[in-house]
Design a protein around this motif. Structure first.
Motif, PDB file in Angstrom:
ATOM      1  N   LEU A 227       0.657  -0.950  -0.142  1.00 51.33           N
ATOM      2  CA  LEU A 227       0.225   0.320   0.375  1.00 51.33           C
ATOM      3  C   LEU A 227       0.830   1.456  -0.318  1.00 51.33           C
ATOM      4  O   LEU A 227       0.569   1.954  -0.888  1.00 51.33           O
ATOM      5  CB  LEU A 227      -1.183   0.294   1.375  1.00 51.33           C
TER       6      LEU A 227
ATOM      7  N   LYS B 272       0.601   4.011  -3.063  1.00 46.45           N
ATOM      8  CA  LYS B 272       0.022   5.053  -2.500  1.00 46.45           C
ATOM      9  C   LYS B 272      -0.441   6.512  -3.822  1.00 46.45           C
ATOM     10  O   LYS B 272       1.810   6.622  -3.695  1.00 46.45           O
ATOM     11  CB  LYS B 272       0.888   6.072  -1.197  1.00 46.45           C
TER      12      LYS B 272
ATOM     13  N   VAL C  28      -7.663   1.876  -5.200  1.00 43.62           N
ATOM     14  CA  VAL C  28      -7.407   0.373  -4.894  1.00 43.62           C
ATOM     15  C   VAL C  28      -8.415  -0.017  -3.981  1.00 43.62           C
ATOM     16  O   VAL C  28      -8.775   0.809  -3.388  1.00 43.62           O
ATOM     17  CB  VAL C  28      -6.105   1.656  -3.491  1.00 43.62           C
TER      18      VAL C  28
ATOM     19  N   GLU D 205      -8.367  -3.379  -0.890  1.00 42.94           N
ATOM     20  CA  GLU D 205      -8.027  -4.519  -0.361  1.00 42.94           C
ATOM     21  C   GLU D 205      -9.108  -5.441   0.650  1.00 42.94           C
ATOM     22  O   GLU D 205      -8.583  -6.490   0.981  1.00 42.94           O
ATOM     23  CB  GLU D 205      -8.089  -3.341   1.176  1.00 42.94           C
TER      24      GLU D 205
ATOM     25  N   ARG E 231      -6.756  -8.745   1.462  1.00 40.06           N
ATOM     26  CA  ARG E 231      -5.759  -8.820   2.302  1.00 40.06           C
ATOM     27  C   ARG E 231      -5.644  -9.145   3.709  1.00 40.06           C
ATOM     28  O   ARG E 231      -4.192  -9.389   3.519  1.00 40.06           O
ATOM     29  CB  ARG E 231      -6.306  -7.038   3.277  1.00 40.06           C
TER      30      ARG E 231
ATOM     31  N   ILE F 115      -3.597  -7.132  -2.582  1.00 41.55           N
ATOM     32  CA  ILE F 115      -3.915  -5.751  -2.596  1.00 41.55           C
ATOM     33  C   ILE F 115      -4.292  -5.677  -4.058  1.00 41.55           C
ATOM     34  O   ILE F 115      -3.219  -5.602  -5.062  1.00 41.55           O
ATOM     35  CB  ILE F 115      -2.501  -4.475  -2.290  1.00 41.55           C
TER      36      ILE F 115
END
Length: 485
Positions: free
Chosen positions: A59, A63, A69, A71, A74, A79
């Motif tokens: 992440l 970024k 994005v 998750e 996760r 991701i």
């Protein structure tokens, strides 16, 4: 021929992502199907990557770079992101272990790319490209197997299929998609372990089956499912088509016939702008299942022949039942089973000919499935008798011409009576109820038999019908009293 890979083979987005991970002190590799497809000269719409970075670190790297994005994966180290139109998943190296009675893995993060590749399904999917260096990592001979057209597992096939029995379904799918052959060890393990598919959810089995049916060489994939015994649990109706050998050859091989019909139906699909764009699951699955009612309806006649009376109706019910168990949606179930039910409707047209009324009913009964029914019916001709095949083709050409001819004069796709329900109630002075439905059905039948009547003629006929079917005063009183109670 396999393609030579260079940095120009990959979209700049892929190399850019690889550089971001390296700059942050991590490894990143393109892995699995996308790498295989690069060697085959195919573009994969989704990109899968693996890395030694943990989810929080992934992440941090993406970024401000990714367009979006998510998750949702996760907990499994995955991701997801979108960048420049690409759907991308980055997963931390994994070293999974499985409970023998469950498909759900215990997720343990791994520490090396080679260990991560070892847990994958087949060697041709256990290759990786380190980024941005473009170094190929192929510890299990995936390139060799891809070149040879052989499907093999990185680890022992028995262990691989025990860990995830769905991989056996996936093997059939790759045979259908890529035209590869099963390695003898893989085939043997599938035969030995076919029953383990029962621990996999119906939804996941359905998804793999759908991909197999929609693959370029679906016939090969279905044949694998049947030959290794997976179809006994997934599609037992198709396995049952292998009727016992008839030494007098009084009937054709229904199983091989069904595979040929599947193949021929797929060949009749059209391009994106055509009537039935391919791959069309509904058409293909109906082609495969169209004769599944035959084993239950087979009768040896005193004359020495074999009959399968009403196998279309029986087959439609069996098809719907199987698809419900596989958790297909209702619309797909209805469409496939309806095609199975209608696939025999055409036969006899060439000998007896049909009235305009019969053609109208054929079109109306098929409804939005008409173009698929055209293709299914044509595909159902697998006879080696050239004269018979030509006669059937000519007859169906004639039927399609009749349909087109009538369609020019009438709205065949949406045949309705000349008077609607509101007009019927107003004309007869009745309230909504069963009588309106009976009157509507009568007018629809008249419309089917004779074509458009016009409102005036429809009104005349409805009044005559009403004179014969109008309830007596006593009946009306009885009905009124019943309603009041």
């Amino acid at each position: 021929m396999m393609q030579l890979l260079t940095s120009s083979t990959l979209d700049p987005v892929v190399l850019e992502l690889g550089q971001r991970f390296v700059d942050a002190g991590f490894e990143l590799s393109l892995v699995g199907g996308p790498v295989r497809d690069l060697f085959l000269g195919r573009q994969s719409p989704d990109l899968d990557f693996t890395s030694n970075a943990r989810p929080d670190e992934i992440l941090a790297v993406i970024k401000g770079w990714a367009d979006a994005v998510w998750e949702i994966g996760r907990a499994f180290g995955t991701i997801g992101l979108r960048k420049a139109g690409f759907i991308i998943e980055v997963t931390t190296y994994r070293a999974e272990s499985y409970d023998p009675d469950s498909r759900k893995p215990e997720v343990n993060f791994g520490h090396s790319l080679e260990t991560d590749l070892r847990r994958r399904d087949f060697t041709m999917n256990a290759m990786a490209l380190r980024l941005p260096s473009m170094e190929l990592v192929d510890p299990y001979g995936g390139i060799k197997d891809l070149h040879a057209g052989v499907l093999r597992t990185p680890d022992r096939a028995e262990d691989s299929f025990s860990d995830d029995p769905l991989r056996m379904m996936r093997a059939a799918r790759f045979v259908a998609q890529l035209g590869v052959a099963l390695h003898p060890e893989v085939e043997g393990a599938m035969i030995e372990m076919a029953e383990r598919i029962k621990i996999i959810s119906a939804e996941r089995v359905r998804d793999e089956l759908t991909k197999t049916i929609c693959a370029p060489q679906a016939r090969l994939g279905v044949d694998v499912l049947v030959n290794v015994g997976l179809a006994d649990y997934v599609l037992p109706e198709v396995s049952a088509l292998r009727l016992e050998v008839d030494e007098h050859h009084r009937h054709k091989d229904v199983y091989q016939h069904s595979l040929q019909v599947l193949e021929q139906a797929a060949a009749l699909e059209t391009g994106p702008e055509g009537a039935v764009p391919g791959p069309d699951f509904v058409l293909r699955f109906a082609a495969l299942m169209h004769d599944v009612g035959k084993p239950a309806t087979r009768r040896f006649e005193p004359s020495g022949g074999v009959s399968f009376r009403h196998h279309d109706v029986v087959g439609a019910k069996l098809t719907a039942k199987r698809m419900k168990e596989l958790r297909f949606d209702n619309d797909t179930i209805k469409a496939v089973s309806r095609l199975v039910e209608l696939h025999m409707r055409f036969y006899g047209y060439g000998e007896a000919g049909w009235s305009d009324s019969a053609v109208r009913r054929y079109v109306t009964d098929a409804g939005p499935l008409l173009e698929r029914l055209h293709r299914l019916t044509r595909s159902d001709v697998t006879t080696r008798n050239q004269r018979k095949a030509e006669r059937l083709a000519f007859a169906y050409d004639d039927l399609e011409h009749r349909v087109a001819e009538l369609a020019e004069r009438e709205e065949l796709a949406s045949i309705r009576p000349d008077l609607d329900g509101a007009q019927i109630m107003s004309l007869l002075g009745i309230a909504p109820g069963p009588l309106v439905g009976q009157a509507y059905k009568y007018l629809l039948n008249e419309r089917m038999e004779e074509g458009p009547l016009g409102e005036a003629e429809a009104e005349r006929r409805l009044r005559l019908w009403w004179a014969e079917h109008r309830p007596s005063a006593a009946d009306e009183e009885s009905t009124k009293a019943s309603d009041e109670r």
